[in-house]
Scaffold this motif. Structure first.
Motif, mmCIF file in Angstrom:
data_model
loop_
_atom_site.group_PDB
_atom_site.id
_atom_site.type_symbol
_atom_site.label_atom_id
_atom_site.label_comp_id
_atom_site.label_asym_id
_atom_site.label_seq_id
_atom_site.Cartn_x
_atom_site.Cartn_y
_atom_site.Cartn_z
ATOM 1 N N PHE A 1 -46.629 40.117 -93.690
ATOM 2 C CA PHE A 1 -45.569 40.743 -94.202
ATOM 3 C C PHE A 1 -45.963 42.163 -93.274
ATOM 4 C CE2 PHE A 1 -45.188 37.489 -97.293
ATOM 5 C CZ PHE A 1 -43.344 37.105 -97.125
ATOM 6 N N TRP A 2 -47.580 42.496 -93.275
ATOM 7 C CA TRP A 2 -47.440 44.135 -92.900
ATOM 8 C C TRP A 2 -47.460 44.742 -91.375
ATOM 9 C CZ3 TRP A 2 -46.797 48.493 -96.720
ATOM 10 C CH2 TRP A 2 -46.466 47.901 -98.044
ATOM 11 N N ARG A 28 -38.130 37.014 -96.418
ATOM 12 C CA ARG A 28 -39.055 38.595 -95.631
ATOM 13 C C ARG A 28 -37.536 39.666 -96.582
ATOM 14 N NH1 ARG A 28 -42.583 40.792 -92.760
ATOM 15 N NH2 ARG A 28 -42.425 42.464 -92.193
ATOM 16 N N GLU A 29 -37.044 39.348 -96.662
ATOM 17 C CA GLU A 29 -35.607 39.640 -97.412
ATOM 18 C C GLU A 29 -36.032 39.597 -99.315
ATOM 19 O OE1 GLU A 29 -33.209 38.181 -94.925
ATOM 20 O OE2 GLU A 29 -34.579 37.548 -96.827
ATOM 21 N N PHE A 79 -39.617 40.276 -99.511
ATOM 22 C CA PHE A 79 -40.696 41.420 -99.518
ATOM 23 C C PHE A 79 -39.831 42.848 -98.801
ATOM 24 C CE2 PHE A 79 -42.692 44.086 -96.055
ATOM 25 C CZ PHE A 79 -43.725 43.993 -96.673
ATOM 26 N N GLN A 80 -38.404 42.654 -98.464
ATOM 27 C CA GLN A 80 -38.087 44.009 -98.021
ATOM 28 C C GLN A 80 -37.496 44.557 -99.910
ATOM 29 O OE1 GLN A 80 -35.513 42.513 -95.185
ATOM 30 N NE2 GLN A 80 -36.680 43.288 -93.719
ATOM 31 N N ALA A 81 -36.975 43.792 -100.625
ATOM 32 C CA ALA A 81 -36.243 44.215 -102.045
ATOM 33 C C ALA A 81 -38.008 44.467 -102.808
ATOM 34 C CB ALA A 81 -35.872 42.911 -102.295
ATOM 35 N N ARG A 136 -40.478 46.091 -101.495
ATOM 36 C CA ARG A 136 -40.332 47.584 -100.429
ATOM 37 C C ARG A 136 -39.711 48.349 -101.471
ATOM 38 N NH1 ARG A 136 -44.613 49.197 -98.595
ATOM 39 N NH2 ARG A 136 -43.557 50.537 -96.970
ATOM 40 N N ILE A 137 -38.242 47.934 -101.466
ATOM 41 C CA ILE A 137 -37.259 49.255 -101.351
ATOM 42 C C ILE A 137 -37.638 49.583 -103.251
ATOM 43 C CG2 ILE A 137 -34.743 49.419 -102.244
ATOM 44 C CD1 ILE A 137 -34.238 47.744 -100.133
ATOM 45 N N ASP A 138 -38.172 49.269 -103.830
ATOM 46 C CA ASP A 138 -38.422 49.291 -105.156
ATOM 47 C C ASP A 138 -39.634 49.979 -105.717
ATOM 48 O OD1 ASP A 138 -35.902 47.598 -106.147
ATOM 49 O OD2 ASP A 138 -36.364 45.640 -107.172
#
Length: 256
Positions: A76-77, A145-146, A148-150, A152-154
């Motif tokens: 992920f990173w 991956r969504e 993980f992105q969610a 990150r947004i939080d």
């Protein structure tokens, strides 16, 4: 092996290795556990059981945590040089253990860890890293991956996402990794022989000493009992959690 372990030595010497015990006895099992000679020490392999346990527990928990962390970071990173690092780890998976023994002896001796419990745990951790990293990386690659992105947004950071999102979703693959690592460490002979030292001789090394001792009479019933006792933990793990192993290998990240 099982039949022989319950026979008195007098019946074994008469031949007929598949014949049932005429007078079944548990004495060979008692001797194997508490009084069989492992070289000059005649304390049985019971002490080796606790040594193997002391080695296997940290040598399972630590590599699994680091393997999960590596797989998470590489999936992920993706830091700079992640592909090169992953390639180096995969090359390490194909290097025979025997090739690395001498360099590791020098390194652990320099660090003051040779012939110690931290030393043997460190060595098992090093050899487990390539396979466990590959295992967790491939598992995390199947997670959308969504998610993980969610996170990150939080406002989730590296550790928060790993601890609160990824680890709870990793139970199936953690079970697989634990089964692989426990059985691998428990069955290991050469690393325990070289790195564990006299105070933490694992069960496999003591079993070899019992069977190959050159003193006294060769007691085949005791040898068979000692062999079964040494293999009980891996056998129990496979019989009890075999279905979890298959389920973990085939599990996806999202059910529904």
């Amino acid at each position: 092996m099982l039949v022989t372990s319950f026979k008195p030595i007098e019946q074994i010497r008469l031949g007929g290795i598949f014949s049932l015990p005429l007078e079944p006895t548990l004495e060979p099992w008692r001797q194997a556990w508490s009084s069989a000679c492992t070289g000059v020490d005649c304390g049985g392999i019971g002490g080796g059981f606790y040594n193997s346990l002391a080695i296997a527990l940290p040598a399972t928990v630590l590599p699994i945590f680091l393997g999960a962390l590596n797989g998470y970071a590489l999936s992920f990173w993706r830091p700079r040089g992640a592909g090169l690092l992953f390639g180096a780890l995969m090359v390490g998976a194909f290097i025979p253990v025997q090739v690395m023994i001498y360099p590791l002896v020098r390194v652990t001796a320099t660090l003051g860890l040779f012939s110690s419990l931290p030393g043997i745990v460190l060595v098992h951790t090093i050899f487990a890293m390539p396979v466990l990293t590959l295992l967790f990386r491939n598992y995390y690659a199947g997670i959308p991956r969504e998610l993980f992105q969610a996170a990150r947004i939080d406002g989730g950071g590296f550790w928060r996402i790993f601890v609160q999102l990824m680890l709870p979703m990793s139970v199936p693959i953690i079970v697989v990794a634990a089964i692989m690592q426990v059985t691998g460490v428990w069955n290991d002979y050469i690393l325990g022989l070289v790195f564990a030292g006299r105070d933490y001789v694992p069960m496999t090394v003591q079993l070899n000493n019992v069977i190959n001792t050159t003193t006294g009479t060769r007691l085949y019933n005791v040898n068979m009992a000692a062999t079964i006792l040494t293999s009980l933990v891996p056998l129990a793990i496979y019989f009890i959690s075999g279905r979890w192993f298959v389920r973990g290998i085939a599990a996806g990240a999202v059910k529904g």
